[in-house]
Scaffold this motif. Sequence first.
Motif, PDB file in Angstrom:
ATOM      1  N   LYS A   1       0.808  -1.221   0.000  1.00  0.00           N
ATOM      2  CA  LYS A   1       0.000   0.000   0.000  1.00  0.00           C
ATOM      3  C   LYS A   1       0.844   1.275   0.000  1.00  0.00           C
ATOM      4  CE  LYS A   1      -4.057   1.587   2.583  1.00  0.00           C
ATOM      5  NZ  LYS A   1      -4.907   1.263   3.732  1.00  0.00           N
TER       6      LYS A   1
ATOM      7  N   GLN B   1     -19.278  11.073   0.401  1.00  0.00           N
ATOM      8  CA  GLN B   1     -18.686  10.726   1.685  1.00  0.00           C
ATOM      9  C   GLN B   1     -19.581  11.278   2.761  1.00  0.00           C
ATOM     10  OE1 GLN B   1     -14.673  12.457   0.653  1.00  0.00           O
ATOM     11  NE2 GLN B   1     -14.233  11.563   2.655  1.00  0.00           N
TER      12      GLN B   1
ATOM     13  N   PHE C   1     -18.337   5.732   2.345  1.00  0.00           N
ATOM     14  CA  PHE C   1     -18.345   6.209   0.958  1.00  0.00           C
ATOM     15  C   PHE C   1     -19.483   5.546   0.189  1.00  0.00           C
ATOM     16  CE2 PHE C   1     -14.364   8.514  -0.165  1.00  0.00           C
ATOM     17  CZ  PHE C   1     -13.758   8.506   1.078  1.00  0.00           C
TER      18      PHE C   1
ATOM     19  N   PHE D   1     -16.462   1.027   3.011  1.00  0.00           N
ATOM     20  CA  PHE D   1     -15.344   1.769   3.586  1.00  0.00           C
ATOM     21  C   PHE D   1     -14.813   2.791   2.595  1.00  0.00           C
ATOM     22  CE2 PHE D   1     -10.645   1.935   3.652  1.00  0.00           C
ATOM     23  CZ  PHE D   1     -10.504   2.719   4.784  1.00  0.00           C
TER      24      PHE D   1
ATOM     25  N   GLY E   1      -7.598  -1.208   5.775  1.00  0.00           N
ATOM     26  CA  GLY E   1      -6.480  -1.755   6.541  1.00  0.00           C
ATOM     27  C   GLY E   1      -5.181  -1.840   5.772  1.00  0.00           C
ATOM     28  N   ALA E   2      -4.156  -2.328   6.476  1.00  0.00           N
ATOM     29  CA  ALA E   2      -2.810  -2.376   5.909  1.00  0.00           C
ATOM     30  C   ALA E   2      -2.744  -3.255   4.669  1.00  0.00           C
ATOM     31  CB  ALA E   2      -1.834  -2.878   6.971  1.00  0.00           C
TER      32      ALA E   2
ATOM     33  N   GLU F   1      -6.145   8.589   3.143  1.00  0.00           N
ATOM     34  CA  GLU F   1      -6.965   7.886   2.151  1.00  0.00           C
ATOM     35  C   GLU F   1      -8.444   8.230   2.211  1.00  0.00           C
ATOM     36  OE1 GLU F   1      -6.452   3.686   2.803  1.00  0.00           O
ATOM     37  OE2 GLU F   1      -7.332   3.746   4.796  1.00  0.00           O
ATOM     38  N   GLN F   2      -8.839   9.044   3.198  1.00  0.00           N
ATOM     39  CA  GLN F   2     -10.254   9.394   3.304  1.00  0.00           C
ATOM     40  C   GLN F   2     -10.570  10.531   2.360  1.00  0.00           C
ATOM     41  OE1 GLN F   2     -11.246   9.715   7.817  1.00  0.00           O
ATOM     42  NE2 GLN F   2      -9.243  10.627   7.484  1.00  0.00           N
ATOM     43  N   GLY F   3     -10.746  10.238   1.123  1.00  0.00           N
ATOM     44  CA  GLY F   3     -11.079  11.296   0.174  1.00  0.00           C
ATOM     45  C   GLY F   3     -10.953  10.755  -1.223  1.00  0.00           C
TER      46      GLY F   3
ATOM     47  N   LYS G   1      -3.350  10.952  -2.223  1.00  0.00           N
ATOM     48  CA  LYS G   1      -3.318   9.792  -1.315  1.00  0.00           C
ATOM     49  C   LYS G   1      -2.524   8.636  -1.900  1.00  0.00           C
ATOM     50  CE  LYS G   1      -7.853   8.044  -2.859  1.00  0.00           C
ATOM     51  NZ  LYS G   1      -9.133   7.470  -2.423  1.00  0.00           N
TER      52      LYS G   1
ATOM     53  N   ARG H   1       0.735   7.988  -2.006  1.00  0.00           N
ATOM     54  CA  ARG H   1       1.959   7.529  -1.341  1.00  0.00           C
ATOM     55  C   ARG H   1       1.840   7.644   0.174  1.00  0.00           C
ATOM     56  NH1 ARG H   1       2.944   4.899  -4.988  1.00  0.00           N
ATOM     57  NH2 ARG H   1       4.520   5.170  -6.616  1.00  0.00           N
ATOM     58  N   PRO H   2       0.973   6.834   0.766  1.00  0.00           N
ATOM     59  CA  PRO H   2       0.848   6.906   2.232  1.00  0.00           C
ATOM     60  C   PRO H   2       2.125   6.424   2.898  1.00  0.00           C
ATOM     61  CG  PRO H   2      -0.323   4.988   1.393  1.00  0.00           C
ATOM     62  CD  PRO H   2       0.141   5.776   0.191  1.00  0.00           C
ATOM     63  N   LEU H   3       2.400   6.989   4.063  1.00  0.00           N
ATOM     64  CA  LEU H   3       3.571   6.574   4.829  1.00  0.00           C
ATOM     65  C   LEU H   3       3.180   5.428   5.755  1.00  0.00           C
ATOM     66  CD1 LEU H   3       6.421   7.875   5.148  1.00  0.00           C
ATOM     67  CD2 LEU H   3       5.517   8.934   7.221  1.00  0.00           C
TER      68      LEU H   3
ATOM     69  N   ILE I   1       0.161   2.650   6.814  1.00  0.00           N
ATOM     70  CA  ILE I   1      -0.808   1.984   5.935  1.00  0.00           C
ATOM     71  C   ILE I   1      -2.044   1.442   6.643  1.00  0.00           C
ATOM     72  CG2 ILE I   1       0.906   1.409   4.173  1.00  0.00           C
ATOM     73  CD1 ILE I   1       1.108  -1.370   5.349  1.00  0.00           C
ATOM     74  N   CYS I   2      -2.167   1.682   7.929  1.00  0.00           N
ATOM     75  CA  CYS I   2      -3.398   1.215   8.571  1.00  0.00           C
ATOM     76  C   CYS I   2      -4.548   2.145   8.189  1.00  0.00           C
ATOM     77  CB  CYS I   2      -3.232   1.145  10.093  1.00  0.00           C
ATOM     78  SG  CYS I   2      -3.115   2.735  10.926  1.00  0.00           S
ATOM     79  N   SER I   3      -5.759   1.714   8.485  1.00  0.00           N
ATOM     80  CA  SER I   3      -6.920   2.531   8.125  1.00  0.00           C
ATOM     81  C   SER I   3      -7.561   3.118   9.367  1.00  0.00           C
ATOM     82  CB  SER I   3      -7.928   1.693   7.339  1.00  0.00           C
ATOM     83  OG  SER I   3      -7.414   1.352   6.078  1.00  0.00           O
TER      84      SER I   3
ATOM     85  N   TYR J   1      -3.635   7.862   9.546  1.00  0.00           N
ATOM     86  CA  TYR J   1      -4.066   9.012   8.743  1.00  0.00           C
ATOM     87  C   TYR J   1      -3.309  10.277   9.145  1.00  0.00           C
ATOM     88  CZ  TYR J   1      -8.096   6.136   7.385  1.00  0.00           C
ATOM     89  OH  TYR J   1      -8.914   5.151   6.899  1.00  0.00           O
TER      90      TYR J   1
END
Lengths: 445, 164
Positions: free
Chosen positions: A186, A363, A368, A387, A409-410, B96-98, B135, B137-139, B141-143, B148
Amino acid sequence: MTMNKLLAYALALLALAPVLSATPAQAQQGPLRIEITEGVIEPLPFAVPTFQAETGGAGAYAEEISRVIAADLSGTGLFREIPSSAFISNVTNFASPIQYADWKAVNAQALITGAVAESGGQITVKFRVYDVVSGAELGQGLQFTGTADGIRRIAHKVADTVYSRITGESGYFDSRVVFVSESGPKNARRKRIAVMDYDGANVKYLTDAESLVFAPRFSPDGTRVLYTSYETGQPQIFVLEVGSAQRRSLGTGGGNMAFSPRFSPDGQAIIFSLEQGGNSDIYRMDVNGGSIQQLTSSPAIETAPSFSPDGSRIVFESDRSGTQQLYVMSANGGEAQRISFGPGRYGTPVWSPRGDLVAFTKQNSGRFHIGVMRTDGSEERLLTASFLDEGPTWAPNGRVIMFTRESQGADGAPGLYSVDISGRNLRRVPTPDAASDPSWGPLQN
Amino acid sequence: MKKITLVALMVGTLAISACSQDRFNAADAANSGANAGGVNDPTSAAYFNQSIGDRVLFEVDQSTLNPQAEAVLAQQAQWLSSNQAYSAIIEGHADEQGTREYNVALGARRASAVQSYLIERGVAPNRLKTVSYGKERPLAICSDESCYAQNRRAVTVLTTGAGT
């Protein structure tokens, strides 16, 4: 790459030529009609006995073509296939009269029969559609001819014809989708532009994974793709030829970031976002170069523009009100009307090919949705919830929407899904790897 | 089907052999230490990245610099003024929220906010470029918010060479 050429050669299509000494087409007003409305809950049962192989080498083709036709029709959610194990009689000769009673007995309402012949690399497929309840043929027999590597397209053409005769609307099976194929973790995703048939078959890659890319958009004729690439280090807009995979920068950005492009309905112009000093506005330019026209001018984020099918208006998103919302303006810019007023934020609007609806991402409260509304913002209807759903694209007939759904998630990864505009028939579109940002092309010729 | 499977395998191979992006940060972080160029050398990129801090964080859907961010950027500006051999690319990022396009535009706002601040503090504009990754290239990776919060960032990535 030469895959488009291959396909083009593969299907030297005899344009819908009625070749059978068939009964004349009848304007069928009988019971075999699906009116596609909110009310359709019970799918129409149909039977596709495996098409007859009329030459020695045609058996495998006949089998595959029959399966593709059945999958196309069942996949709409409007039709239900009756398994061959239930058949009382079978069709052993394409020219023989239909035993309607046998098909009525297994509750088939539509029957599709066909025959496949192979000669010198050419595959010829003949088919007929029957209204079992009325005991009459629906329309005339037709045949399609192509080469062996085009047989899925021939099958899609047959299924489009059946869909069209029964629903009265044009089909969408012989169409392609351009999308982003994703691999890797990811935080270091590798992304490539790819193209496939609408059902996930025949995936071809159009870019390598060296540069980050996103949001490819088909040209109205399906021959070119606009997309955003970081090839130069900055997001910039590129156009590539689907047939040759040749790409060129449109030179839209200068030193600034350019992204979120879409074609005009005539394929001559593009609209896109250009960033200057941190602010993104919407611009228009000729696809072959030339002057750039600024369409919005505000300190807000303006992006994701999409033309109406007649080219007169543009729907886009802006946070000029404080949050992301949808607006409609003239194709030449100027004052814009806000059309989204429900709770939450709205983005990625796409005008439907029929002109009647706008699909969008919404959103709200941490979820979403993909939704549709009329172009004045009325009759908003949410079709999905998850999600992360985003980026709708319309089937060429405006009945179905494909979009990206990303898991949480990851280990989360995106995939492609489709849903009917009624909100029913949510399906995953199979792709070999993770996939995002679908753009549905036109019905092919 | 054979064709499709074959291509899929090739993608897998590419992913495994993927090389990381060629950045000054990554190279320098690796040899941080007491030597010249290491983290204890105040003229080194490693010092800039670790002791001053190469990044600032933002609130949800915001590009406003908070006092903490301004303190970091003030030091970045001072460091850039004394180390003229370096220029910088400021990367704007979003969580990633967007939606994808909006997040690219939001990242551009964030990068620009940092750029403006550094220019205000005396860094020559031609030494500062911006790029937004949205979004992509996230550093982390959890949600959830713990990740975030780290992803809503602008990173000042040093490059060698005079500005343009």
